[in-house]
Design a protein around this motif. Sequence first.
Motif, short mmCIF file in Angstrom:
data_model
loop_
_atom_site.label_atom_id
_atom_site.label_comp_id
_atom_site.label_asym_id
_atom_site.label_seq_id
_atom_site.Cartn_x
_atom_site.Cartn_y
_atom_site.Cartn_z
N LEU A 45 -16.36 13.54 -95.38
CA LEU A 45 -15.29 13.52 -94.39
C LEU A 45 -14.50 12.22 -94.39
N THR A 46 -15.03 11.19 -95.00
CA THR A 46 -14.38 9.88 -94.93
C THR A 46 -12.98 9.90 -95.52
N GLU A 47 -12.85 10.46 -96.72
CA GLU A 47 -11.55 10.42 -97.40
C GLU A 47 -10.50 11.30 -96.74
N PRO A 48 -10.77 12.59 -96.45
CA PRO A 48 -9.70 13.41 -95.85
C PRO A 48 -9.27 12.95 -94.47
N LEU A 49 -10.16 12.26 -93.74
CA LEU A 49 -9.82 11.80 -92.40
C LEU A 49 -9.29 10.37 -92.38
N ASP A 50 -9.35 9.70 -93.52
CA ASP A 50 -8.86 8.32 -93.63
C ASP A 50 -9.53 7.43 -92.58
N LEU A 51 -10.86 7.54 -92.49
CA LEU A 51 -11.64 6.74 -91.56
C LEU A 51 -12.64 5.89 -92.34
N THR A 52 -12.98 4.74 -91.79
CA THR A 52 -14.06 3.96 -92.38
C THR A 52 -15.38 4.68 -92.13
N GLN A 53 -16.37 4.34 -92.92
CA GLN A 53 -17.67 4.97 -92.75
C GLN A 53 -18.25 4.67 -91.37
N GLN A 54 -18.03 3.44 -90.89
CA GLN A 54 -18.55 3.07 -89.58
C GLN A 54 -17.88 3.90 -88.47
N SER A 55 -16.55 4.06 -88.57
CA SER A 55 -15.84 4.85 -87.55
C SER A 55 -16.28 6.31 -87.59
N LEU A 56 -16.45 6.85 -88.80
CA LEU A 56 -16.87 8.23 -88.93
C LEU A 56 -18.25 8.44 -88.31
N HIS A 57 -19.19 7.54 -88.61
CA HIS A 57 -20.54 7.66 -88.05
C HIS A 57 -20.50 7.60 -86.53
N ARG A 58 -19.65 6.72 -85.99
CA ARG A 58 -19.57 6.57 -84.54
C ARG A 58 -19.02 7.85 -83.89
N ILE A 59 -17.96 8.43 -84.48
CA ILE A 59 -17.36 9.64 -83.92
C ILE A 59 -18.33 10.81 -84.01
N VAL A 60 -18.98 10.97 -85.17
CA VAL A 60 -19.95 12.06 -85.33
C VAL A 60 -21.08 11.92 -84.32
N GLY A 61 -21.57 10.70 -84.15
CA GLY A 61 -22.65 10.47 -83.19
C GLY A 61 -22.24 10.82 -81.77
N ARG A 62 -21.01 10.45 -81.41
CA ARG A 62 -20.52 10.73 -80.06
C ARG A 62 -20.40 12.24 -79.82
N LEU A 63 -19.86 12.97 -80.81
CA LEU A 63 -19.71 14.42 -80.66
C LEU A 63 -21.06 15.12 -80.66
N HIS A 64 -22.00 14.59 -81.44
CA HIS A 64 -23.35 15.16 -81.44
C HIS A 64 -24.02 14.95 -80.10
N ASP A 65 -23.84 13.78 -79.51
CA ASP A 65 -24.43 13.50 -78.20
C ASP A 65 -23.86 14.43 -77.12
N ARG A 66 -22.60 14.84 -77.29
CA ARG A 66 -21.99 15.75 -76.32
C ARG A 66 -22.38 17.20 -76.57
N GLY A 67 -23.13 17.45 -77.63
CA GLY A 67 -23.57 18.81 -77.93
C GLY A 67 -22.57 19.64 -78.69
N MET A 68 -21.53 19.00 -79.26
CA MET A 68 -20.47 19.74 -79.94
C MET A 68 -20.79 19.99 -81.41
#
Length: 383
Positions: A45-68
């Motif tokens: 997901l890093t390349e198509p979203l143009d996000l750093t690995q750290q940002s991607l991990h943070r967003i995925v973690g946040r959405l996972h915590d919300r149950g999404m």
Amino acid sequence: MKYVPLDHVAPHFLRDAQPLRVASRNERDLLRLIWKSPGIERSDLTEPLDLTQQSLHRIVGRLHDRGMLVLSPSESRRPGPPSPELSLCRDWCLTLGISVNVGSIGLCLMGFGEPLENMEIAQSGSSLALEMERIEAAVEDLLARRGAKRRDILGVGLAVAGHRMLETAFNCPLPLAHWSLIDLAPLLGEQLGLPVWADNVARTAALAEAIFGVGRDVADFAYIAHLHGYGGGLVSGGMPFRGSFGNAGEYSVLFGRQDYDDRPALSVLLRDLHARGRPDLTLKDLKNENLVEWDGVAEWVDRVTPAHNRTINAICAVFDPALIVLGGELPHSLARMLIERTEFNNLPRHGALRDVPRLAVAEVIDAPGAIGAALIPLFETVL
């Protein structure tokens, strides 16, 4: 005061951050990519979203915590640290689609981007209040089938047959006069206690075809909705194109009043069949694939073919799509008859012909308007 559906989304669906919304732009981009590619690995997901690995991990973690999101162990054997596979959690939310057509009201209960249950109830009478009460009862029935509650619904998409007017009002066919020229979203929202987005039923059917039908692999296509009337929708870049006034795809405006009886509108076919000794037929009965053998049907197809060809060529001239889909409540047998009779205005120049779109029969047959309507709350908030 203008009705804003987002103001009525339940707090438990909102982010714990300002401004209050269901998902940020980056979160929505990520969720939509996962929805289209379930099981995609996080590292992809890093390349198509143009996000750093750290940002991607943070967003995925946040959405996972919300149950999404659901994270699963990867089955790939690529070198390097394993990266989890991601998919949407179907149970995170429900959405509801309601389509109001002449003679029928369709409902679709959808999980997080996945249709779960369809239902159809009769549309009859001339009381908007009574029909909204019947819709509410049908919603409760659908929820009971899934063991769900109304609080589980993120939002409602309402699709109505008719020209769109200001805000969420529509100018409907005569049998739906009691639904006409009324700001419907706040009324239904108050009835159900849920946020409501509204659109034309032909455009929501086109959206359903774009996501779940023949439009999956075609970014630009036109959808012709053969219903009580004759309309449709345009899909550009995979999403509905509504135009400045919300009425792009209203093909009936191609015809003057003197030509109305020669449009491929199913109400005209129904009237012809009534006159030929089938007085009890309804629009729902026209879904019978054997009707091509009925007296008068072939004659009707021949009579409306010039209007069909006018629409096809107007779409080609103005929109130039790769695909034109014949849908609505048109039986496949009649759709194929119209496709066989299609004639493109394609005069050769220097011995060469221009490219013309492919014609196809719709794949989403049951409640396409309601299915597309159920997608609207998702596209307005999280996808």
